[in-house]
Design a protein around this motif. Structure first.
Motif, PDB file in Angstrom:
ATOM      1  N   TYR A 174      44.283  -2.668  -2.226  1.00  0.00           N
ATOM      2  CA  TYR A 174      44.436  -2.506  -3.665  1.00  0.00           C
ATOM      3  C   TYR A 174      43.078  -2.261  -4.306  1.00  0.00           C
ATOM      4  N   GLY A 175      43.041  -1.400  -5.308  1.00  0.00           N
ATOM      5  CA  GLY A 175      41.777  -1.157  -5.995  1.00  0.00           C
ATOM      6  C   GLY A 175      41.752   0.131  -6.792  1.00  0.00           C
ATOM      7  N   HIS A 176      42.462   1.147  -6.323  1.00  0.00           N
ATOM      8  CA  HIS A 176      42.545   2.386  -7.108  1.00  0.00           C
ATOM      9  C   HIS A 176      43.344   2.128  -8.383  1.00  0.00           C
ATOM     10  N   LEU A 177      42.929   2.771  -9.452  1.00  0.00           N
ATOM     11  CA  LEU A 177      43.621   2.629 -10.733  1.00  0.00           C
ATOM     12  C   LEU A 177      44.565   3.797 -11.004  1.00  0.00           C
ATOM     13  N   HIS A 178      44.544   4.782 -10.093  1.00  0.00           N
ATOM     14  CA  HIS A 178      45.372   5.969 -10.263  1.00  0.00           C
ATOM     15  C   HIS A 178      45.942   6.378  -8.908  1.00  0.00           C
ATOM     16  N   SER A 179      46.835   7.350  -8.941  1.00  0.00           N
ATOM     17  CA  SER A 179      47.489   7.827  -7.720  1.00  0.00           C
ATOM     18  C   SER A 179      46.481   8.135  -6.626  1.00  0.00           C
ATOM     19  N   CYS A 180      46.682   7.580  -5.452  1.00  0.00           N
ATOM     20  CA  CYS A 180      45.792   7.838  -4.318  1.00  0.00           C
ATOM     21  C   CYS A 180      46.305   9.070  -3.585  1.00  0.00           C
ATOM     22  N   ASP A 196      41.351   9.560  -5.448  1.00  0.00           N
ATOM     23  CA  ASP A 196      42.512   9.460  -6.323  1.00  0.00           C
ATOM     24  C   ASP A 196      42.557  10.583  -7.352  1.00  0.00           C
ATOM     25  N   SER A 197      43.563  10.524  -8.213  1.00  0.00           N
ATOM     26  CA  SER A 197      43.833  11.618  -9.147  1.00  0.00           C
ATOM     27  C   SER A 197      42.854  11.681 -10.308  1.00  0.00           C
ATOM     28  N   TYR A 198      41.908  10.740 -10.373  1.00  0.00           N
ATOM     29  CA  TYR A 198      40.831  10.809 -11.356  1.00  0.00           C
ATOM     30  C   TYR A 198      39.479  11.069 -10.688  1.00  0.00           C
ATOM     31  N   GLY A 199      39.493  11.447  -9.416  1.00  0.00           N
ATOM     32  CA  GLY A 199      38.271  11.807  -8.716  1.00  0.00           C
ATOM     33  C   GLY A 199      37.456  10.638  -8.209  1.00  0.00           C
ATOM     34  N   VAL A 200      38.008   9.430  -8.251  1.00  0.00           N
ATOM     35  CA  VAL A 200      37.288   8.265  -7.744  1.00  0.00           C
ATOM     36  C   VAL A 200      37.413   8.204  -6.219  1.00  0.00           C
ATOM     37  N   VAL A 201      36.277   8.027  -5.554  1.00  0.00           N
ATOM     38  CA  VAL A 201      36.226   7.907  -4.095  1.00  0.00           C
ATOM     39  C   VAL A 201      35.877   6.459  -3.753  1.00  0.00           C
ATOM     40  N   THR A 210      38.737  -4.992   2.600  1.00  0.00           N
ATOM     41  CA  THR A 210      38.083  -5.122   1.297  1.00  0.00           C
ATOM     42  C   THR A 210      37.399  -3.804   0.917  1.00  0.00           C
ATOM     43  N   PRO A 211      37.274  -3.542  -0.394  1.00  0.00           N
ATOM     44  CA  PRO A 211      36.526  -2.363  -0.836  1.00  0.00           C
ATOM     45  C   PRO A 211      35.034  -2.568  -0.620  1.00  0.00           C
ATOM     46  N   MET A 212      34.332  -1.501  -0.259  1.00  0.00           N
ATOM     47  CA  MET A 212      32.893  -1.567  -0.025  1.00  0.00           C
ATOM     48  C   MET A 212      32.128  -0.975  -1.212  1.00  0.00           C
ATOM     49  N   ILE A 213      32.325   0.313  -1.462  1.00  0.00           N
ATOM     50  CA  ILE A 213      31.680   0.960  -2.603  1.00  0.00           C
ATOM     51  C   ILE A 213      32.673   1.912  -3.254  1.00  0.00           C
ATOM     52  N   SER A 214      32.406   2.236  -4.519  1.00  0.00           N
ATOM     53  CA  SER A 214      33.249   3.155  -5.267  1.00  0.00           C
ATOM     54  C   SER A 214      32.354   4.180  -5.950  1.00  0.00           C
ATOM     55  N   ILE A 215      32.708   5.459  -5.822  1.00  0.00           N
ATOM     56  CA  ILE A 215      31.930   6.552  -6.405  1.00  0.00           C
ATOM     57  C   ILE A 215      32.823   7.333  -7.356  1.00  0.00           C
ATOM     58  N   ASP A 216      32.359   7.531  -8.588  1.00  0.00           N
ATOM     59  CA  ASP A 216      33.109   8.317  -9.560  1.00  0.00           C
ATOM     60  C   ASP A 216      32.694   9.780  -9.441  1.00  0.00           C
ATOM     61  N   ALA A 217      33.561  10.587  -8.811  1.00  0.00           N
ATOM     62  CA  ALA A 217      33.303  12.017  -8.665  1.00  0.00           C
ATOM     63  C   ALA A 217      34.232  12.819  -9.571  1.00  0.00           C
ATOM     64  N   GLY A 218      34.822  12.149 -10.573  1.00  0.00           N
ATOM     65  CA  GLY A 218      35.783  12.757 -11.473  1.00  0.00           C
ATOM     66  C   GLY A 218      35.124  13.456 -12.658  1.00  0.00           C
ATOM     67  N   HIS A 220      38.056  15.129 -12.651  1.00  0.00           N
ATOM     68  CA  HIS A 220      39.091  15.958 -12.035  1.00  0.00           C
ATOM     69  C   HIS A 220      39.616  15.295 -10.762  1.00  0.00           C
ATOM     70  N   PRO A 221      40.884  15.505 -10.445  1.00  0.00           N
ATOM     71  CA  PRO A 221      41.473  14.876  -9.253  1.00  0.00           C
ATOM     72  C   PRO A 221      40.749  15.249  -7.957  1.00  0.00           C
ATOM     73  N   GLY A 222      40.663  14.296  -7.049  1.00  0.00           N
ATOM     74  CA  GLY A 222      40.229  14.558  -5.689  1.00  0.00           C
ATOM     75  C   GLY A 222      41.474  14.763  -4.835  1.00  0.00           C
ATOM     76  N   ASN A 223      41.547  15.897  -4.131  1.00  0.00           N
ATOM     77  CA  ASN A 223      42.759  16.239  -3.381  1.00  0.00           C
ATOM     78  C   ASN A 223      42.703  15.837  -1.912  1.00  0.00           C
TER      79      ASN A 223
END
Length: 288
Positions: A174-180, A196-201, A210-218, A220-223
């Motif tokens: 668990y951790g994504h806030l949008h569609s994975c 996810d659909s907001y470009g978060v990696v 557990t989650p390690m790191i999160s990168i905002d590449a949005g 735009h969606p990441g496909n």
């Protein structure tokens, strides 16, 4: 990296790399899959039989067969020596988004818009397990190499690990806030990367769940997101028309521009000398 256009198809939501040769398969909205040699771009073979768009493709570990998934709700097995579809697997009630072949070559996994995944026994030509638990479309599926662990990502914002021997869910992330939209393992199998659909990696520790790191590449969606063979570099197919590359250790994010529409798929070659990307502009591009 610089790019050269090598392949042209209608729309390319999925790429599959041959396990040993410089060959790539593209799955397209025109109901066809095509096999290409790269870097010269020569067409080797075309597969016709699905009645709707193709969403996924994956080579048999030996490289002699292919599995494809489609909006027509079926999964198909293709034999290159016969040049035709040898098996159609039916059972999903909605479009099938993705497919993956087990390392032994006897089992295939599929992920569907019907909120389920399935494990198919190719020898008996039957569904062995239907994996239920996601509360929305299952968007991607992948076997951990040389294991019975299956990874899924879902529009319900979660990732899950499943035991293919029982069809039961072992862990949920668990951790994504949008569609994975997609998730995959590194070569070691100890780290997962997802988008996810907001470009978060996000990167996940498999053992600790557990989650390690999160990168905002949005935004735009990441496909699709993939590791290179070393695990030090990640590539992201983005809806903004670029391929984004991320240095895992430094966190540095770069963009590769060239597509004239959304980038749907990415894959590194086995030597990490090239990156291939497929887009809605009808091209597959080779990045050197």
């Amino acid at each position: 990296m610089e790019w050269s256009q090598i392949l042209v198809c209608l729309f390319c939501p999925s790429l599959a790399l041959h396990p040993r040769k410089d060959i790539v398969v593209t799955a397209s909205d025109d109901h066809l899959w095509k096999m290409w040699a790269f870097p010269n771009g020569n067409i080797i073979m075309t597969g016709e039989g699905h009645t709707d768009w193709l969403s996924g493709c994956c080579f048999h570990p030996s490289g002699t067969k292919l599995v494809t998934s489609s909006g027509d709700t079926t999964v198909r097995i293709w034999d290159f020596t016969k040049g035709e579809c040898i098996l159609t697997l039916e059972g999903h009630s909605h479009a099938v988004w993705d497919c993956s072949w087990h390392a032994c070559g006897d089992f295939v996994a599929s992920a569907s818009m019907d909120n389920t995944s399935k494990i198919w026994d190719i020898n008996s030509e039957r569904c062995r397990y239907t994996m239920r638990g996601h509360k929305d479309s299952v968007n991607s599926i992948e076997f951990l190499p040389f294991s019975n662990t299956v990874l899924t990502s879902s529009a319900d914002k979660t990732l899950s690990l499943w035991d293919a021997r029982t069809g039961l869910c072992a862990q949920t992330f668990y951790g994504h806030l949008h569609s994975c939209n997609h998730a995959t393992f590194n070569m070691k199998g100890d780290t997962i990367v997802s988008c996810d659909s907001y470009g978060v990696v996000k990167f996940w520790d498999v053992r600790r769940v557990t989650p390690m790191i999160s990168i905002d590449a949005g935004p735009h969606p990441g496909n699709q997101v993939v590791f290179d063979p070393s695990g030090h570099l990640v590539a992201l197919a983005s809806n903004d028309g670029t391929v984004k590359t991320l240095n895992v250790s430094s966190g540095q994010l770069s963009s590769l521009a060239g597509h004239e529409g959304e980038v749907q798929s990415v894959v590194f070659d086995h030597r990490a000398e090239h990156l291939l990307s497929g887009g809605s502009d009808g091209t597959v591009r080779l990045w050197c």
